[in-house]
Design a protein around this motif. Structure first.
Motif, PDB file in Angstrom:
ATOM      1  N   SER A 143      49.041  -6.302 -11.409  1.00  0.00           N
ATOM      2  CA  SER A 143      47.863  -6.042 -12.229  1.00  0.00           C
ATOM      3  C   SER A 143      46.788  -5.312 -11.439  1.00  0.00           C
ATOM      4  O   SER A 143      46.093  -4.451 -11.976  1.00  0.00           O
ATOM      5  CB  SER A 143      47.287  -7.351 -12.766  1.00  0.00           C
ATOM      6  OG  SER A 143      48.288  -8.115 -13.372  1.00  0.00           O
ATOM      7  N   VAL A 144      46.644  -5.673 -10.175  1.00  0.00           N
ATOM      8  CA  VAL A 144      45.658  -4.979  -9.344  1.00  0.00           C
ATOM      9  C   VAL A 144      46.044  -3.504  -9.232  1.00  0.00           C
ATOM     10  O   VAL A 144      45.195  -2.613  -9.312  1.00  0.00           O
ATOM     11  CB  VAL A 144      45.556  -5.648  -7.960  1.00  0.00           C
ATOM     12  CG1 VAL A 144      44.869  -4.736  -6.970  1.00  0.00           C
ATOM     13  CG2 VAL A 144      44.790  -6.956  -8.084  1.00  0.00           C
ATOM     14  N   SER A 174      44.362  -7.905  -3.065  1.00  0.00           N
ATOM     15  CA  SER A 174      43.172  -7.887  -3.907  1.00  0.00           C
ATOM     16  C   SER A 174      41.957  -7.449  -3.113  1.00  0.00           C
ATOM     17  O   SER A 174      41.152  -6.635  -3.581  1.00  0.00           O
ATOM     18  CB  SER A 174      42.912  -9.275  -4.486  1.00  0.00           C
ATOM     19  OG  SER A 174      44.030  -9.695  -5.208  1.00  0.00           O
ATOM     20  N   VAL A 175      41.801  -7.995  -1.911  1.00  0.00           N
ATOM     21  CA  VAL A 175      40.637  -7.621  -1.107  1.00  0.00           C
ATOM     22  C   VAL A 175      40.687  -6.124  -0.801  1.00  0.00           C
ATOM     23  O   VAL A 175      39.696  -5.408  -0.945  1.00  0.00           O
ATOM     24  CB  VAL A 175      40.584  -8.452   0.192  1.00  0.00           C
ATOM     25  CG1 VAL A 175      39.555  -7.885   1.148  1.00  0.00           C
ATOM     26  CG2 VAL A 175      40.257  -9.896  -0.137  1.00  0.00           C
ATOM     27  N   ALA A 176      41.861  -5.641  -0.433  1.00  0.00           N
ATOM     28  CA  ALA A 176      41.969  -4.223  -0.114  1.00  0.00           C
ATOM     29  C   ALA A 176      41.624  -3.367  -1.329  1.00  0.00           C
ATOM     30  O   ALA A 176      40.850  -2.404  -1.233  1.00  0.00           O
ATOM     31  CB  ALA A 176      43.387  -3.902   0.362  1.00  0.00           C
ATOM     32  N   LEU A 228      37.893  -3.464  -2.023  1.00  0.00           N
ATOM     33  CA  LEU A 228      37.156  -2.586  -1.106  1.00  0.00           C
ATOM     34  C   LEU A 228      37.310  -1.135  -1.546  1.00  0.00           C
ATOM     35  O   LEU A 228      36.356  -0.368  -1.616  1.00  0.00           O
ATOM     36  CB  LEU A 228      37.681  -2.740   0.325  1.00  0.00           C
ATOM     37  CG  LEU A 228      37.331  -4.061   1.014  1.00  0.00           C
ATOM     38  CD1 LEU A 228      38.012  -4.152   2.370  1.00  0.00           C
ATOM     39  CD2 LEU A 228      35.819  -4.182   1.172  1.00  0.00           C
ATOM     40  N   LEU A 229      38.554  -0.792  -1.869  1.00  0.00           N
ATOM     41  CA  LEU A 229      38.853   0.582  -2.244  1.00  0.00           C
ATOM     42  C   LEU A 229      38.056   1.007  -3.479  1.00  0.00           C
ATOM     43  O   LEU A 229      37.507   2.101  -3.533  1.00  0.00           O
ATOM     44  CB  LEU A 229      40.348   0.650  -2.590  1.00  0.00           C
ATOM     45  CG  LEU A 229      41.089   1.895  -2.221  1.00  0.00           C
ATOM     46  CD1 LEU A 229      41.063   2.061  -0.727  1.00  0.00           C
ATOM     47  CD2 LEU A 229      42.529   1.780  -2.682  1.00  0.00           C
ATOM     48  N   LEU A 230      37.996   0.123  -4.454  1.00  0.00           N
ATOM     49  CA  LEU A 230      37.357   0.516  -5.709  1.00  0.00           C
ATOM     50  C   LEU A 230      35.844   0.364  -5.670  1.00  0.00           C
ATOM     51  O   LEU A 230      35.132   1.143  -6.284  1.00  0.00           O
ATOM     52  CB  LEU A 230      37.919  -0.317  -6.871  1.00  0.00           C
ATOM     53  CG  LEU A 230      39.210   0.175  -7.508  1.00  0.00           C
ATOM     54  CD1 LEU A 230      39.572  -0.694  -8.688  1.00  0.00           C
ATOM     55  CD2 LEU A 230      39.083   1.621  -7.964  1.00  0.00           C
ATOM     56  N   ASP A 231      35.366  -0.645  -4.962  1.00  0.00           N
ATOM     57  CA  ASP A 231      33.939  -0.934  -5.075  1.00  0.00           C
ATOM     58  C   ASP A 231      33.107  -0.540  -3.868  1.00  0.00           C
ATOM     59  O   ASP A 231      31.880  -0.475  -3.956  1.00  0.00           O
ATOM     60  CB  ASP A 231      33.725  -2.429  -5.369  1.00  0.00           C
ATOM     61  CG  ASP A 231      33.908  -2.723  -6.846  1.00  0.00           C
ATOM     62  OD1 ASP A 231      34.457  -1.830  -7.526  1.00  0.00           O
ATOM     63  OD2 ASP A 231      33.508  -3.793  -7.309  1.00  0.00           O
ATOM     64  N   LYS A 232      33.764  -0.312  -2.759  1.00  0.00           N
ATOM     65  CA  LYS A 232      32.956  -0.078  -1.556  1.00  0.00           C
ATOM     66  C   LYS A 232      33.110   1.327  -1.002  1.00  0.00           C
ATOM     67  O   LYS A 232      32.321   1.758  -0.175  1.00  0.00           O
ATOM     68  CB  LYS A 232      33.377  -1.083  -0.456  1.00  0.00           C
ATOM     69  CG  LYS A 232      33.121  -2.531  -0.816  1.00  0.00           C
ATOM     70  CD  LYS A 232      31.653  -2.856  -0.770  1.00  0.00           C
ATOM     71  CE  LYS A 232      31.325  -3.983  -1.720  1.00  0.00           C
ATOM     72  NZ  LYS A 232      29.913  -4.078  -2.028  1.00  0.00           N
ATOM     73  N   ASN A 234      38.343  -3.798 -13.391  1.00  0.00           N
ATOM     74  CA  ASN A 234      37.822  -4.138 -12.071  1.00  0.00           C
ATOM     75  C   ASN A 234      38.630  -5.259 -11.460  1.00  0.00           C
ATOM     76  O   ASN A 234      39.189  -6.099 -12.161  1.00  0.00           O
ATOM     77  CB  ASN A 234      36.329  -4.494 -12.150  1.00  0.00           C
ATOM     78  CG  ASN A 234      36.068  -5.752 -12.937  1.00  0.00           C
ATOM     79  OD1 ASN A 234      36.019  -6.844 -12.386  1.00  0.00           O
ATOM     80  ND2 ASN A 234      35.929  -5.615 -14.257  1.00  0.00           N
ATOM     81  N   VAL A 235      38.727  -5.244 -10.134  1.00  0.00           N
ATOM     82  CA  VAL A 235      39.636  -6.155  -9.445  1.00  0.00           C
ATOM     83  C   VAL A 235      39.283  -7.632  -9.671  1.00  0.00           C
ATOM     84  O   VAL A 235      40.164  -8.410 -10.045  1.00  0.00           O
ATOM     85  CB  VAL A 235      39.717  -5.813  -7.944  1.00  0.00           C
ATOM     86  CG1 VAL A 235      40.554  -6.828  -7.202  1.00  0.00           C
ATOM     87  CG2 VAL A 235      40.292  -4.414  -7.764  1.00  0.00           C
TER      88      VAL A 235
END
Ligand SMILES: Nc1ncnc2c1ncn2[C@@H]1O[C@H](COP(=O)(O)OP(=O)(O)OP(=O)(O)O)[C@@H](O)[C@H]1O
Ligand SMILES: Nc1ncnc2c1ncn2[C@@H]1O[C@H](COP(=O)(O)OP(=O)(O)OP(=O)(O)O)[C@@H](O)[C@H]1O
Ligand SMILES: [Mg+2]
Ligand SMILES: [Mg+2]
Lengths: 310, 282, 503, 310
Positions: free
Chosen positions: D50-51, D170-172, D175-179, D261-262
């Motif tokens: 899903s991510v 998920s963390v990666a 980060l990729l999408l939001d940071k 969004n993640v």
């Protein structure tokens, strides 16, 4: 000019090309009138489901409950037969029940503005559960009045009965979408919901009607499928979900740019049916068929894009 | 006792029959049985077995599952002291008992019968679904028998799409009939559904065609076709009722503190033909 | 010479959008680009931004021949654009929208949001101090979105040429004033500005030079000093300005629209007002004052708990826009792309959507007739002089002003009791604006009540028999007769922020 | 204020409510730490798929090849093992192969502007065919180096290994999408493609990257699934298609309105996993489970809509 025509009808040319190629490769089997007529029968159920999906997509929504409703229609009609309900009444009950599920989805989607993807997936899951409960998970066989099979089998006026169903449903849906005010409203909603609303189009009832009609067509296909194969399986409709959307999306690239439309959907369904008929007749193994089918579909949509000047 | 039945294939006819038969056996004994299906999804099946183990029922019944496909989860059940009864699956050290008809043998029996019926030579169409491990065993049985019959040739093979196997089989057969005309002698169906489709195709496309159809499962619609003297000539019926009954008996034994008779119990399959149904066709 | 365009030509399937355009822009000047709707201004701009490839002609930058192949090349040349149609990412806030396609400030690999804000704020303070920087663009008013586009164009370093395609079309005088100052300041720093507008007075006020296009061809260029409004109009249209004789004001008749105690405004206030037959009530305010919200409430597009809306003594429930249409009401929304046009459908369909019964093959059958659709579209085209290739073309092939006319034309041929207009002549050229005004007056004379929100002071003064001013969601003034003077109106429009400052 | 919070986080509240309800109904089994940790393991594969889908949907596209790529990853890794390729190399090959398929979809979708629905359905069909060819249509057992199973089984630092995979991915992705700038570009493309293009965002490479990453995550899940259940089935990924989209669409109703969004996707996947875990533990039969699951999902999205003032 030429490239213009190509841009507009590229996918249709692709279909003609595919048919021509198969006819050359296998004149004795593929190219015979008998086989071509048989293709119309093989594609008919897919085409009817896809036409239903077209209605919903004209209004800019998805209906993922479609596949469950096909299974539901098949199972419910068998359960009703088994309970001794006369055939015409059983048909009406099934269509009404499916219509209610559809209208319910349409209400949730338009009134509460829930994304149709989630809403119809949830409704589809519920319908699936109901179908399993009705059949106890089993394939239902027997108890079908003999007259009923005839609605899905055999020939009428020189064409397979199923082909007539497809023609009838398609013509009706085409009139509905392209000739009647209802269709213009759906397209307006699908094109720009807010603009349609501000121009006085009533979103909720129109969307509900589109979903209800689509659900009824799905249930109709469920019943016809049952008639065709003589039994009903609680997951029997599962195969229609992605293929129906493939047909509609293929069709969106023909005739009208990015709008779901009935003639386009029929071209889409035909492409899918012709490929699988042709490849089987040529004796291509199933796995290779998948690869070729995917490639032909890609080529069919690309032809048009490449034809179109950027 | 609480008994949970788990399977990925509830909407397939044999699995469903077994599940219902076992449930009926359970009802007789006053068990509280629950059926969990995961719609062809083994990842899901693993998760649901885990949940079931957490819920601590008195027994778990797996239907049509090769226990190696969910090895860890079955081991966890065994470790938790929950007996695992397998129907139509495979035996193993974590499985209390597996009651089955040997799928490979079914494949062999079907093939022998079919080849004999066409006089040991001819062209056949094969309908298969190797993604299902049990069905795949039947295909291996066919391969084995084919070695003994060099004059039998597979003219066409079709991987049957699930869901919707009957209509998929029907459409494929319609197309094969166009391709080969009368040049087909028999249809080998790894399970009855595509065979039913093939018969329907014959009825609409070539009612006078000479080929015969044989399948496995004893599906009611197939039996009906056999009885009606169609091209469908035989189906191998696994005795689901018997399997369920034996499974329930063995489980009863275990729950009462006893032992199973053996880790693997075979239930012979029954051949259903027009003769066994008491009809004569010409 | 920073930019020189010579004999530029461009055709779109059969339509000659550019037919030999010449344009020269020097650094540090503000250059007004003028022309009627469909003259080719936006198309010219798009060739400069690499969105449209010209068929013929040449573009020189600093004397060197350039083919601008894409947006990034234009950016690299130091060109910045505010396109006519708003193009913002709806989920992004004002700050985020300013950085789309631009390098982000970063700390390590991570985006530095504080620095982003810090870079946007100065530009925002300059032109739009009230702009909510953290609101998603999708929830902003049209005027606010326009301000975001402006801030975005002003914010970047290294700009040599900023092209503004009708930046003030949905701004009121207050905001436009700030923009004018910012434009002059940019010019003073040596940046060139191409300024497109249909508001000739502002062109005369802030530009140094002008170029006029007609039918895709340059018809005149020169210095602003010594040029008059009449000169410009002659160059644009080929003839003298035709000022329709102001029709005699109509005596107000029976009340048509009555709002009583309609909940509205930020602090639980309410609105009551009456619009009578023959009256044109103008609604003025700054960007975000709440005019559009009020009109939508009246139109039934928003829900309200309590209060009453009546048209000709019939009470109307929220959500029932169809009932309002049946009662003879009509509405022209502000945002033509988002709220007005169904862009996938043909022009003919867009003109018919609000009144499908007008194009039936047979009065009793709900069947839409292609012939009627096309006939209706042609009639409206002639009535409003819409420049279009065919009734079956898509609305996006029309110039901005001509798209606006479609929204107006939609209601043509109906008997209108209540006309609700939200910036009715946004982006419409001087001639067409006069035509629209004439139609509005004529409808009023025939007994329609008109409620019109506008940011254009001229329009307000030209049409209104009564003026309501809003500020911060509150009605701050009601003016009639000789009290309708710009000074009083603007004072009332700022009333809210004055109050805020006092507190 | 209250209704505002509800409007924004309604679906999250729904999740909390669901968990609480199950905990009360079955404190001894559902509410135990062991079971809750087990849920994280059960949902992990769905969450990772899903991510991946979230990345593509952030760019405003669909990827229907996802399910085929899951199956493909599982089969290809088994085939490579059987051929004696060392495990780390096999992993890399699988990820690269999937990445190529993804990039190909992305290219067709963004460069030729083919509707992603058709394009990825076609690519998915091709991938499906390749997968069947690789495995000859059969389930593959055995041949797995023992070290490989460990990447998907057992426990690491007090949590199931699969749970760590989910956390890491998920963390990666977050980060990729939001940071990172890349994520902003994807959201800009997804939010308003035309605006992004006008602003000079390079549509093609960014879209290709999103599809490639999503495809690689799907293939990773295929490998992890193979490790988890010890075998690979050529249609083993089929179950992930609709559920993954359900998770993402559910997630679009949390945190951010209408944007994939993640964190939202994780909430969506958790809801789905918790419902099926809880209902199984309560001993609810599958058929009823479907009906309840559908209803809970509907309720979870409606809570938010009803909370939201119109
Ligand atoms: N994509 C297109 N396809 C077909 N015709 C187009 C297209 N874009 C512009 N045109 C035509 O080119 C002409 C010039 O349009 P343009 O948008 O440049 O006018 P404009 O001067 O900006 O007008 P306005 O003041 O109304 O914005 C118009 O007749 C328009 O219909
Ligand atoms: N869809 C929306 N969601 C939330 N707030 C909104 C929405 N539309 C407008 N607003 C807010 O409501 C207030 C009034 O907006 P409105 O559109 O009525 O202003 P306006 O006077 O017409 O301004 P403009 O000239 O910019 O159109 C503004 O502060 C705006 O931020
Ligand atoms: Mg323009
Ligand atoms: Mg406004």
């Amino acid at each position: 000019m030429m490239s213009d025509l190509f841009g507009k009808y590229g996918t249709l040319f692709a279909l003609i090309l595919i048919v021509a190629a198969f006819a050359v490769a296998s004149p004795g089997a593929f190219g015979t009138p008998g086989n071509l007529i048989n293709i119309t029968q093989q594609m008919s159920l897919l085409a009817i489901v896809s036409v239903g999906v077209t209605l919903v997509m004209a209004a800019g929504e998805f209906d993922l409950a479609t596949a469950s409703l096909v299974s539901f229609g098949g199972i419910l009609v068998m359960v009703l037969f088994a309970a001794g309900v006369p055939a015409p009444l059983a048909f009406v009950i099934v269509l009404m029940a499916a219509g209610c599920f559809g209208a319910f989805s349409g209400f949730i989607v338009s009134h509460f503005q829930v994304l149709s993807f989630v809403a119809t997936l949830a409704v589809g899951t519920i319908v699936g559960g109901v179908t399993f409960m009705l059949s106890d998970g089993a394939t239902l066989f027997g108890g079908m009045p003999p007259g009923v099979r005839d609605i899905a089998r055999g020939w009428t006026f020189g064409l397979p009965t199923l082909t007539w169903w497809m023609i009838g449903v398609s013509v009706a849906a085409w009139l509905l979408l392209d000739k009647i005010e209802f269709g213009r409203r759906l397209y307006a909603i699908g094109g720009n919901r807010e603009a349609a609303r501000l121009a006085g189009v009533r979103i909720v009832p129109n969307t509900m009607a589109a979903f209800a009609l689509s659900a009824m067509l799905a249930a109709l296909v469920g019943m016809l499928l049952t008639g065709r194969i003589g039994s009903a399986n609680p997951t029997g409709g599962g195969g229609y979900l992605l293929t129906a959307y493939a047909a509609v999306f293929l069709g969106m690239t023909v005739f009208r740019d990015g709008e779901a439309n009935v003639p386009g959907t029929l071209v889409g369904a035909t492409i899918i049916a012709v490929i699988s008929n042709g490849l089987t007749i040529l004796g291509v193994s199933t796995f290779l068929q998948d690869i070729i089918t995917g490639s032909i579909i890609l080529a069919a949509v690309l032809v048009r894009r490449i034809g179109k000047a950027k | 006792a609480d008994v949970t039945i788990l399977t990925p294939y509830i909407s397939s006819i044999p699995t469903n029959e077994m599940a219902q038969a076992f449930k009926a056996e359970g009802d007789k004994r006053g068990w509280n049985t629950t059926i969990i299906d995961t719609r062809n999804d083994f990842g899901q099946l693993a998760s649901r077995i885990e949940d079931t183990v957490n819920a601590r029922p008195d027994a778990i019944v797996l239907i049509s599952v090769d226990h190696a496909q969910v090895g860890d989860q079955v081991a966890a059940a065994a470790a938790a002291g929950i007996p695992v009864v397998s129907l139509d699956g495979t035996a193993g050290k974590d499985v209390t008992v597996n009651v089955t008809s040997n799928n490979f043998d079914l494949g062999v029996m079907l093939s022998e019968e079919l080849f004999k019926a066409i006089g040991g030579k001819g062209k056949i169409v094969k309908f298969y679904h190797s993604a299902h491990p049990g069905v795949h065993q039947r295909e291996l049985g066919l391969d084995e028998v084919l070695k003994k019959y060099p004059d039998v040739r597979i003219a066409a093979a079709h991987f049957v799409k699930v869901p919707g196997p009957i209509d998929d089989g029907r459409i494929a057969m319609e197309n094969f009939l166009r391709q080969f005309g009368d040049d087909i002698d028999a249809v080998w169906a790894a399970f009855d559904d595509p065979g039913i489709g093939a018969e329907l195709a014959a009825e609409s496309e070539r009612p006078d065609a000479k080929f015969i159809i044989m399948g496995i499962d004893g599906n009611a619609q197939a039996v009906d076709m056999i009885k009606s003297c169609t091209h469908f000539k035989a189906t191998l019926r696994q005795d689901f009722g018997k399997m369920a009954a034996i499974g329930a008996e063995q489980l009863d034994e275990v729950l009462g503190g006893g032992k199973v008779d053996s880790g693997e119990i075979y239930v012979p399959a029954v051949m259903i033909t027009p003769q066994t149904l008491g009809v004569t066709c010409n | 010479m920073l930019l020189e365009v010579r004999h530029l030509g461009k055709r779109f399937d059969g339509v000659r959008a550019l037919d030999g355009v010449d344009l020269s822009v020097v650094a540090g000047s503000v250059h007004g680009l003028l022309g009627e709707n469909g003259a080719g201004k936006s198309t010219l701009i798009k060739t400069l931004s690499g969105l449209v490839t010209p068929d013929s002609g040449e573009i020189r930058v600093d004397g060197a021949l350039r083919g601008i192949a894409g947006v990034r090349e234009a950016e690299a040349l130091g060109f910045r654009f505010i396109h006519q149609e708003l193009s913002l990412v709806p989920h992004f806030t004002a700050v985020e929208n300013c950085f789309v396609g631009r390098p982000y400030p970063r700390r390590g690999p991570v985006i530095d949001r504080a620095a982003m804000r810090a870079r946007v704020e100065p530009a925002a303070r300059l032109v739009a101090p009230d702009l909510p920087l953290d609101l998603p663009a999708g929830r902003m008013t049209t005027g606010q979105k326009q301000l975001v586009e402006i801030v975005r164009a002003l914010m970047t370093d290294g700009a040599r040429l900023i092209v503004m395609d009708e930046p003030t079309a949905s701004l009121s005088d207050g905001e436009a004033e700030r923009l004018h100052r910012a434009v002059r300041a940019l010019a003073a720093q040596g940046v060139a500005v191409i300024f497109i507008s249909h508001r000739l007075d502002e062109v005369l006020a802030i530009c140094d030079r002008y170029t006029v296009l007609r039918n895709g061809r340059t018809t005149g260029t020169g210095g602003i000093v010594g040029t008059t409004r009449a000169d410009l109009i002659r160059l644009m249209s080929g003839h003298e300005e035709r000022r329709p004789a102001p029709s005699a004001p109509v005596a107000p008749g029976r009340p048509v629209l009555e709002l009583s105690d309609l909940p509205f405004g930020p602090s639980g206030g309410s609105v009551s007002l009456t619009v009578r037959e023959g009256e044109i009530v103008g609604l003025y305010g700054l960007v975000g004052a709440g005019r559009s919200s009020l009109l939508k409430l009246v139109w039934g597009a928003r829900h309200h708990a309590g209060g009453r809306i009546r048209i000709d003594d019939v009470e109307l429930a929220p959500g029932r826009i169809d009932r309002r249409i049946a009662a003879g009401a009509a509405y022209v929304p502000e945002d033509r792309r988002g709220e007005g046009l169904v862009t996938q459908r043909s022009i003919a369909d867009n003109l018919a959507i609000a009144d499908l019964s007008a194009v039936r093959t047979h009065a009793r059958l709900p069947v839409a007739s292609a012939r009627m659709l096309s006939a209706r579209a042609m009639a409206i085209r002639d009535q409003l002089s819409i420049k279009m290739a065919s009734p079956w073309a898509k609305p996006l092939t029309l110039s901005g002003g001509n798209q606006q006319k479609l929204l107006f034309g939609r209601w043509s041929g109906r008997k209108i009791r209540l006309l609700i207009l939200d910036e009715p002549s946004r982006g419409v050229d001087v001639g067409a604006k006069a035509e629209i005004h004439a139609i509005v007056r004529q409808l009023a004379a025939q007994g329609a009540a008109v409620l019109m929100a506008t940011s254009d002071m001229d329009e307000l003064l030209a049409l209104s028999s009564r003026v309501l001013v809003m500020a911060g969601g509150v009605m701050t003034a009601e003016l009639a007769g000789d009290d309708i003077v710009p000074k009083t109106i603007v004072a009332a429009a700022f009333a809210h922020s004055d109050r805020k400052e006092q507190r």
